[in-house]
Design an enzyme around this catalytic site. Structure first.
Site, short mmCIF file in Angstrom:
data_model
loop_
_atom_site.label_atom_id
_atom_site.label_comp_id
_atom_site.label_asym_id
_atom_site.label_seq_id
_atom_site.Cartn_x
_atom_site.Cartn_y
_atom_site.Cartn_z
N TYR A 146 -1.83 -0.48 11.00
CA TYR A 146 -1.74 -0.58 9.94
C TYR A 146 -0.72 -1.20 9.29
CZ TYR A 146 -3.27 -0.95 5.46
OH TYR A 146 -3.62 -1.40 3.59
N THR A 182 0.62 -0.70 -0.26
CA THR A 182 -0.01 -0.23 0.52
C THR A 182 1.00 1.71 -0.05
OG1 THR A 182 -1.75 1.31 1.37
CG2 THR A 182 -0.32 -0.14 2.38
N ASP A 183 0.62 2.06 -0.52
CA ASP A 183 1.01 4.02 -0.64
C ASP A 183 1.32 4.08 0.98
OD1 ASP A 183 -1.36 4.50 -0.49
OD2 ASP A 183 -1.15 6.11 -1.44
N GLU A 184 0.51 3.78 2.22
CA GLU A 184 0.57 4.23 3.25
C GLU A 184 1.54 3.74 3.66
OE1 GLU A 184 -3.01 3.94 5.80
OE2 GLU A 184 -4.34 3.99 4.07
N LYS A 236 2.46 -3.36 6.87
CA LYS A 236 2.57 -3.40 5.99
C LYS A 236 3.93 -3.19 5.50
CE LYS A 236 -0.23 -4.24 2.98
NZ LYS A 236 -0.80 -5.64 2.69
P1 NAD Z 1 -10.42 -6.36 2.98
O1 NAD Z 1 -10.42 -6.69 4.09
O2 NAD Z 1 -11.32 -6.54 2.74
O3 NAD Z 1 -9.93 -8.38 2.39
C1 NAD Z 1 -8.79 -8.91 3.53
C2 NAD Z 1 -8.97 -10.67 3.04
O4 NAD Z 1 -7.97 -11.43 4.03
C3 NAD Z 1 -10.06 -11.16 3.51
O5 NAD Z 1 -11.45 -11.77 2.61
C4 NAD Z 1 -9.70 -11.72 4.94
O6 NAD Z 1 -10.40 -13.01 5.46
C5 NAD Z 1 -8.26 -12.45 4.62
N1 NAD Z 1 -7.51 -12.76 5.80
C6 NAD Z 1 -7.52 -11.73 6.98
N2 NAD Z 1 -6.23 -12.22 7.59
C7 NAD Z 1 -6.26 -13.77 6.93
C8 NAD Z 1 -5.39 -14.51 7.66
N3 NAD Z 1 -4.56 -14.56 8.49
N4 NAD Z 1 -5.15 -15.73 6.35
C9 NAD Z 1 -5.66 -15.99 5.36
N5 NAD Z 1 -6.62 -14.57 4.97
C10 NAD Z 1 -6.91 -13.93 6.18
O7 NAD Z 1 -9.10 -5.71 2.88
P2 NAD Z 1 -8.87 -5.26 0.98
O8 NAD Z 1 -9.16 -3.89 1.28
O9 NAD Z 1 -9.46 -5.82 -0.07
O10 NAD Z 1 -7.64 -5.44 1.17
C11 NAD Z 1 -6.53 -6.66 0.19
C12 NAD Z 1 -4.72 -5.88 -0.12
O11 NAD Z 1 -4.45 -4.60 -0.39
C13 NAD Z 1 -4.23 -5.69 1.52
O12 NAD Z 1 -3.19 -6.30 1.33
C14 NAD Z 1 -4.27 -4.37 1.90
O13 NAD Z 1 -3.03 -4.00 2.51
C15 NAD Z 1 -4.10 -3.99 0.32
N6 NAD Z 1 -4.21 -2.57 -0.61
C16 NAD Z 1 -5.44 -1.95 0.11
C17 NAD Z 1 -5.84 -0.96 -0.77
C18 NAD Z 1 -7.07 -0.56 -0.03
O14 NAD Z 1 -8.25 0.98 -0.33
N7 NAD Z 1 -8.58 -1.31 -0.03
C19 NAD Z 1 -4.78 -0.31 -1.50
C20 NAD Z 1 -3.65 -0.52 -1.63
C21 NAD Z 1 -3.18 -2.37 -0.71
O1 DAU Z 2 -3.40 4.30 1.08
C1 DAU Z 2 -4.55 2.52 0.99
C2 DAU Z 2 -5.04 2.40 2.06
O2 DAU Z 2 -6.86 3.04 1.41
C3 DAU Z 2 -5.40 0.87 1.95
O3 DAU Z 2 -3.38 0.10 2.33
C4 DAU Z 2 -5.78 0.21 3.50
O4 DAU Z 2 -5.86 -1.23 2.69
C5 DAU Z 2 -6.94 1.45 2.74
O5 DAU Z 2 -8.06 0.96 4.22
C6 DAU Z 2 -7.17 2.66 2.76
O6 DAU Z 2 -6.90 3.77 3.98
P1 DAU Z 2 -7.51 4.69 4.30
O7 DAU Z 2 -7.71 4.94 6.32
O8 DAU Z 2 -7.03 5.90 3.51
O9 DAU Z 2 -9.43 4.09 4.58
P2 DAU Z 2 -10.65 4.46 4.44
O10 DAU Z 2 -11.15 4.26 3.77
O11 DAU Z 2 -10.43 3.55 6.89
O12 DAU Z 2 -10.96 6.14 4.51
C7 DAU Z 2 -10.42 7.00 3.82
C8 DAU Z 2 -10.12 8.69 4.15
O13 DAU Z 2 -11.67 8.85 5.17
C9 DAU Z 2 -9.39 9.03 5.69
O14 DAU Z 2 -8.95 10.05 5.21
C10 DAU Z 2 -10.33 9.03 6.73
C11 DAU Z 2 -11.59 9.27 6.02
N1 DAU Z 2 -12.70 9.21 6.69
C12 DAU Z 2 -12.69 7.19 7.01
C13 DAU Z 2 -14.05 6.42 7.70
C14 DAU Z 2 -14.12 4.59 7.80
C15 DAU Z 2 -13.75 9.10 7.30
O15 DAU Z 2 -13.82 10.60 7.44
N2 DAU Z 2 -15.01 8.98 8.09
C16 DAU Z 2 -14.73 8.04 8.20
O16 DAU Z 2 -15.62 6.76 9.12
#
Ligand code: NAD
Ligand code: DAU
Length: 339
Positions: A151, A124-126, A155
């Site tokens: 988190y 992730t970019d985080e 990562k």
């Molecule tokens: P998500 O939370 O929707 O899904 C995570 C999945 O991993 C779930 O199906 C869960 O059951 C499984 N999991 C969790 N712990 C596990 C374990 N111990 N063993 C096996 N399975 C397990 O997450 P997402 O948003 O789909 O993110 C997927 C990946 O992409 C992550 O690695 C996250 O860091 C990365 N990512 C997410 C975003 C975003 O915006 N959501 C952006 C960039 C990168």
């Molecule tokens: O940048 C990539 C990341 O983006 C991924 O690695 C993470 O898995 C994914 O969860 C996401 O992280 P963020 O913290 O940016 O996403 P989130 O949806 O939690 O929040 C997006 C923005 O919205 C953030 O600035 C916080 C704000 N927010 C979020 C929630 C849940 C609110 O203002 N209110 C809320 O209730």
């Protein structure tokens, strides 16, 4: 071509599996997923149970589960599994260290033992931390890692372990770092699906702080096509950023959701800010564009209406989630934050 996809029942992993099966990217895919609160087999229902993929419920921290999924004929591992929600990592970090750090190391060890040809690690970019709001700088692959939340720290640790396995043991590995994703089947704890589903329910939209925080939005379909290209064209040991060239302030996204759903703007309610809330993400994807031939599709402003329609048409999917264990988390989070 035989692949193992961890976290394939989550938001991004399931989009990858649905697309890979539909488009025939591999001959066989094993989905390894523990089905935590975020994993949902309904996310895989659209592809049906047919040849070409199978599901194993297993924990990536358990070597026996991982060994059951990865064979000596596994060509690639796509590692999506993670604890992914920043707010939950602030409430309690233990599961994040366990799954994101230890689980990644278990996968790396088994991948090496089994001679897996390529390990694609979804990061992730985080991991880069935060950018200044009044700046035009963006994260590049050489930006120093400076994670803020537990988190992001977990990562970043996993990224270091992947690169260490690559350098020390010669494992062929590629890392992708994408900015914020949106799309169908995103768990409703995340900002966009939370705001859309709350607006559909007529309940408040809890905006953290002043809502000026900026995120760089990428559609999940663009992200997973970048992951595929990283597997196919990426250099071993390389990191590739993906970003949507689409920086938007949270308050502007919230306002657009309210406008598209024709609900009262007063539903947007400012609540206490997230601790150490990163103010701005913006990801420079020049390297992925140049080396992988990746280009992001239409920007979020064009795709938000279709996304809203998806949540409107899949009310059962998210209402089941909201009526389940998620309720306790929601009350703890938003009760605590209170406006
Ligand atoms: P998500 O939370 O929707 O899904 C995570 C999945 O991993 C779930 O199906 C869960 O059951 C499984 N999991 C969790 N712990 C596990 C374990 N111990 N063993 C096996 N399975 C397990 O997450 P997402 O948003 O789909 O993110 C997927 C990946 O992409 C992550 O690695 C996250 O860091 C990365 N990512 C997410 C975003 C975003 O915006 N959501 C952006 C960039 C990168
Ligand atoms: O940048 C990539 C990341 O983006 C991924 O690695 C993470 O898995 C994914 O969860 C996401 O992280 P963020 O913290 O940016 O996403 P989130 O949806 O939690 O929040 C997006 C923005 O919205 C953030 O600035 C916080 C704000 N927010 C979020 C929630 C849940 C609110 O203002 N209110 C809320 O209730």
């Amino acid at each position: 071509m035989r692949w193992v996809v961890t976290g394939g029942a989550g938001f991004i992993g399931s989009h990858f599996v649905r697309t890979a099966v539909t488009e025939g990217w591999a001959d066989h895919i094993v989905v390894l997923d523990a089905l935590t609160y975020a994993g949902n087999l309904e996310n895989l229902e659209p592809i049906g149970y047919k040849d070409g993929w199978e599901f194993i419920r297993g924990d990536i921290c358990n070597p026996a589960d991982v060994e059951a999924a990865i064979g000596s004929d596994t060509d690639a591992i796509f590692h999506f599994a993670a604890e992914s929600h920043v707010d939950r990592s602030i409430l309690s970090a233990a599961d994040f260290v366990r799954t994101n750090v230890l689980g990644t190391q278990v996968l790396l060890d088994v991948a090496r033992q089994r001679g897996v040809k390529r390990f694609v690690h979804i990061s992730t970019d985080e991991v880069y931390g935060s950018l200044a709001l009044d700046d035009s700088a963006r994260f590049t692959e050489t930006t120093p890692l400076n994670p803020t939340s537990p988190y992001a720290a977990s990562k970043a640790s996993a990224d270091h372990l992947v690169l260490a396995a690559c350098r020390t043991h010669g494992l062929d590995a590629v890392i992708t770092r994408c900015s914020n994703n949106y799309g169908p089947y995103q768990f409703p704890e995340k900002f966009i699906p939370l705001f859309i589903t709350n607006a559909l329910d007529g309940t408040p939209l809890p905006l953290y702080g002043d809502g000026r925080n900026v995120r760089d939005w990428v559609h999940v379909d663009d992200h997973i096509r970048g992951v595929y290209r990283a597997w196919k064209h990426g250099r071993s040991g390389a990191v590739y950023n993906f970003g949507g060239d689409c920086e938007r302030a949270n308050r502007d996204i919230a306002a657009r959701i309210v406008e598209l759903l024709h609900v009262d703007p007063a539903l947007i309610q400012r609540v206490a800010d997230r601790p150490a809330h990163d103010i701005r993400y913006a990801t420079d994807a020049s390297l992925a564009k140049k080396e992988l031939g990746w280009i992001p599709g239409p920007i979020i402003d064009e795709r938000l209406p279709e996304l809203i329609s998806w949540y409107r048409d899949h009310r059962d999917w998210w209402q089941n989630i909201k009526a389940g264990a998620y309720r306790d988390y929601y009350e703890r989070m938003y009760g605590r934050r209170g406006s």
